[in-house]
Scaffold this motif. Sequence first.
Motif, short mmCIF file in Angstrom:
data_model
loop_
_atom_site.label_atom_id
_atom_site.label_comp_id
_atom_site.label_asym_id
_atom_site.label_seq_id
_atom_site.Cartn_x
_atom_site.Cartn_y
_atom_site.Cartn_z
N HIS A 9 0.80 -1.23 0.00
CA HIS A 9 0.00 0.00 0.00
C HIS A 9 0.84 1.28 0.00
O HIS A 9 0.28 2.38 0.01
CB HIS A 9 -0.92 0.01 1.23
CG HIS A 9 -1.66 -1.28 1.42
ND1 HIS A 9 -2.70 -1.66 0.61
CD2 HIS A 9 -1.47 -2.29 2.32
CE1 HIS A 9 -3.15 -2.85 1.01
NE2 HIS A 9 -2.42 -3.25 2.03
N ASN A 12 0.11 5.28 -1.28
CA ASN A 12 -1.29 5.48 -1.69
C ASN A 12 -1.84 6.78 -1.10
O ASN A 12 -1.14 7.54 -0.42
CB ASN A 12 -2.14 4.27 -1.33
CG ASN A 12 -2.31 4.07 0.18
OD1 ASN A 12 -1.81 4.85 0.99
ND2 ASN A 12 -3.01 3.02 0.56
N HIS A 13 -3.13 7.04 -1.34
CA HIS A 13 -3.72 8.32 -0.89
C HIS A 13 -3.67 8.47 0.63
O HIS A 13 -3.51 9.57 1.15
CB HIS A 13 -5.17 8.44 -1.38
CG HIS A 13 -6.09 7.36 -0.90
ND1 HIS A 13 -6.75 7.42 0.31
CD2 HIS A 13 -6.47 6.18 -1.47
CE1 HIS A 13 -7.49 6.33 0.47
NE2 HIS A 13 -7.34 5.56 -0.60
N ASP A 15 -1.28 7.27 2.63
CA ASP A 15 0.09 7.66 2.96
C ASP A 15 0.33 9.14 2.69
O ASP A 15 1.00 9.83 3.47
CB ASP A 15 1.09 6.83 2.15
CG ASP A 15 1.54 5.57 2.88
OD1 ASP A 15 1.09 5.34 4.02
OD2 ASP A 15 2.36 4.83 2.32
N SER A 55 4.39 -4.10 -4.26
CA SER A 55 3.84 -2.80 -4.64
C SER A 55 3.19 -2.85 -6.02
O SER A 55 2.12 -2.28 -6.25
CB SER A 55 4.95 -1.74 -4.62
OG SER A 55 4.41 -0.46 -4.88
N THR A 58 -0.58 -4.24 -6.34
CA THR A 58 -1.73 -3.37 -6.10
C THR A 58 -1.59 -2.02 -6.81
O THR A 58 -2.59 -1.41 -7.18
CB THR A 58 -1.91 -3.11 -4.59
OG1 THR A 58 -0.69 -2.55 -4.08
CG2 THR A 58 -2.22 -4.41 -3.86
N GLU A 60 -1.07 0.86 -5.79
CA GLU A 60 -1.87 1.91 -5.16
C GLU A 60 -1.17 3.27 -5.23
O GLU A 60 -1.83 4.31 -5.19
CB GLU A 60 -2.18 1.54 -3.71
CG GLU A 60 -3.15 0.38 -3.57
CD GLU A 60 -3.52 0.07 -2.13
OE1 GLU A 60 -3.30 0.94 -1.26
OE2 GLU A 60 -4.02 -1.04 -1.87
N TYR A 61 0.14 3.27 -5.33
CA TYR A 61 0.88 4.53 -5.39
C TYR A 61 0.54 5.35 -6.64
O TYR A 61 0.72 6.57 -6.67
CB TYR A 61 2.39 4.28 -5.32
CG TYR A 61 2.99 3.68 -6.57
CD1 TYR A 61 3.56 4.49 -7.54
CD2 TYR A 61 3.01 2.30 -6.77
CE1 TYR A 61 4.12 3.95 -8.70
CE2 TYR A 61 3.57 1.75 -7.90
CZ TYR A 61 4.12 2.57 -8.86
OH TYR A 61 4.67 2.03 -10.00
N GLY A 64 -1.78 7.82 -5.78
CA GLY A 64 -1.34 8.58 -4.61
C GLY A 64 -0.18 9.50 -4.98
O GLY A 64 -0.34 10.47 -5.71
#
Length: 281
Positions: A9, A12-13, A15, A55, A58, A60-61, A64
């Motif tokens: 994760h 991501n948003h 973080d 990483s 997913t 997710e960054y 983000g």
Amino acid sequence: MLSYRHSFHAGNHADVLKHIVQMLIIENLQQKDKGFYYLDTHAGVGKYRLLSEESEKTAEYLAGIARLWQQKDLPEEIQRYVNLIKKLNYGGKELRYYAGSPFIASLMLREQDRALFIELHPADYPLLRNTFKDYQNISTKRDDGFQQLKATLPPKERRGLVLIDPPYELKEDYDLVVRAIVEGYKRFATGIYAIWYPVVLRQQTKRIIKCLEATGIRKILQIELAVRPDSDQRGMTASGMIVINPPWQLESQMKQILPYLVKTLVPENTGSWKVSWITPE
């Protein structure tokens, strides 16, 4: 249980929100020359490779930090946060690594400041220890982070920030957060406490807020960023930071920052934000 790994994760948003709030609080503490104490109760590994298998699984960054990376119109506070991440990426030509809260703290600490990073996960702790083994003013420890509020507070500096960021993989974590805050506050009532929380089921978030209200502690600020409306479906719809004894500027700073984050991180127009007092002064 210890199945949660933040590497899935990182960046991501949630973080982005957490680390901007962390940065602003540390900047405030640095306004005085006297040193401060920083305690990170659930530190993870410290930094994350965004091209790792975890990483990339997913990614997710991409919704983000990647959406802020090349923006030219960043508000000043957000630009300072992005600059910290760029320091980890050799000046910022390419986004390959993301800094967890321990690494962000390490980039900001002065000689007179002191930090303790706690991590319990048997695979993550050795990575955390190795990352910071050569830092003179940073210690690491494999332990239950909640226990360290009782064990290490009050700090000799009598000023500081406690960042509490558990995985919430167990329902008991919500109760443990409140219990840890009560223990810490008894010992160090003037400290700043920043608690991260996910919004998966809104009832759990309401519960932690209700429990904090019941403690009688004053000056508790809630900051939240949602990427979509609340839902009973699987997945995190929002996240937030609950800050006890926030710096006086933090409320106005976040009210200026959050509209930009919603616009940039949530181009689908499903996002929202809030800054409000759980208990005022």
